[in-house]
Enzyme design. Structure first.
Site, short mmCIF file in Angstrom:
data_model
loop_
_atom_site.label_atom_id
_atom_site.label_comp_id
_atom_site.label_asym_id
_atom_site.label_seq_id
_atom_site.Cartn_x
_atom_site.Cartn_y
_atom_site.Cartn_z
N CYS A 165 0.85 -1.20 0.00
CA CYS A 165 0.00 0.00 0.00
C CYS A 165 0.89 1.25 0.00
O CYS A 165 1.60 1.51 -0.96
CB CYS A 165 -0.96 -0.04 1.18
N ASP A 221 -9.46 -3.46 -6.92
CA ASP A 221 -9.01 -2.45 -5.96
C ASP A 221 -9.79 -1.16 -6.20
O ASP A 221 -9.65 -0.53 -7.24
CB ASP A 221 -7.51 -2.22 -6.13
N HIS A 259 -7.96 -4.37 -2.86
CA HIS A 259 -6.77 -3.78 -2.24
C HIS A 259 -6.39 -4.63 -1.02
O HIS A 259 -7.22 -5.24 -0.38
CB HIS A 259 -7.08 -2.35 -1.81
#
Length: 291
Positions: A165, A221, A259
């Site tokens: 991330c 995502d 994600h």
């Protein structure tokens, strides 16, 4: 001489710039409830725990894992955390690398700004922690971690970086540094607003890459669009004729993965893409001389 590392799952303490203990290794509340799938890597055959790394006069906490018995210098992996900092999941990842023969270091990049555990939402962490942690400082901390690694059994000719991330974005940026041999960026943001603290994003630095990067992304995502992934691919292709690292870089998209699909402690975890991504990550470092 290699500095001593005490084996400790719970003993890694983040310390603020003014010297107050903040939290130990756990899971940041804002990162969602911890799921039963959370992997716990044991300490058999490795040493792992807290280490303070000097950055000028500042002492930066890090979680460091390494094989217990090794001969010669070790390949180095620097692990960049999510916005939640170096909590138990990130510490566990360093132990996974140590089991494979690496000196793995997860520096606490947010320590000067504060403690992510003090905030209950991602938005609050972004505002109060991440926005106050400039890229230049992060990369300087990264280089300080390499200096420490070189003095403590690490091979500076075999340096890899990986991140998740927030750390995935930083992985792309770190791959512009000459010390890095290879990077693996897990769902790192590729585009964004340019600010004083974040003057460049991955789409801006394809031509500057010094090391090939494997980007691992989820097709589902909601925060990183496939358009931005295609934009990054286009920038790599544009830079490829003059830049071998850009030419060798690769982006893998798992169509149905959200994600944070590698975060085994969160509801976003997807076992298939996570395991395949990990295998590709390990193979990427070996292929590019970080083994």
């Amino acid at each position: 001489m290699t500095e001593k590392i005490q084996n400790s799952r719970r003993g890694f303490m983040k310390t603020s710039a003014i010297g107050a203990t903040v939290i130990g290794v756990g899971f940041v509340a804002a990162s969602e409830p911890v799921m039963a799938a959370a992997i716990q890597t044991d300490f058999t055959g490795i040493k792992a725990g807290e280490q303070m790394i000097p950055v000028g006069s500042f002492q930066m906490p890090a979680y460091v894992s390494r094989p217990e018995n090794s001969k010669g210098s070790l390949p180095i992996i620097i692990v960049f955390s999510e916005i939640f900092g170096v909590h138990e999941h990130i510490a566990d990842i360093t132990r996974r690398f140590a089991k494979l023969g690496y000196l793995a270091i997860a520096p606490e990049k947010f320590i000067r700004a504060g403690d992510p555990n003090a905030y209950g939402t991602v938005a609050e962490i972004q505002k109060n922690i991440v926005s106050k942690t400039p890229d230049a400082q992060v990369l300087n901390d990264f280089q300080a971690a390499l200096v420490w690694a070189g003095k403590n059994g690490g091979d500076l000719k075999r340096v890899g970086v990986t991140g998740f991330c927030w750390g995935g974005r930083i992985t792309w940026l770190a791959a512009t540094l000459p010390q890095v041999r290879a990077g693996v960026a897990w769902y790192g943001r590729l585009i964004g607003e340019k600010t004083e603290g974040n003057p460049l994003h991955p789409v801006d630095i394809a031509a500057d890459l010094k090391a090939p990067v494997l980007g691992l992304y989820g097709g589902a995502d909601s925060g990183i669009s496939l358009e931005s992934v295609d934009h990054m691919r286009a920038e790599l292709a544009k830079a490829a004729p003059k830049n071998p690292a850009a030419k060798a870089s690769l982006i893998e998209v798992y169509p149905d993965a959200p994600h944070a699909f590698h975060a085994d402690y969160r509801g976003s975890y997807r076992e298939g893409p996570a395991k395949d991504g990990w295998e590709k990550c390990v193979a990427w470092f070996k292929k590019n001389g970080v083994a």
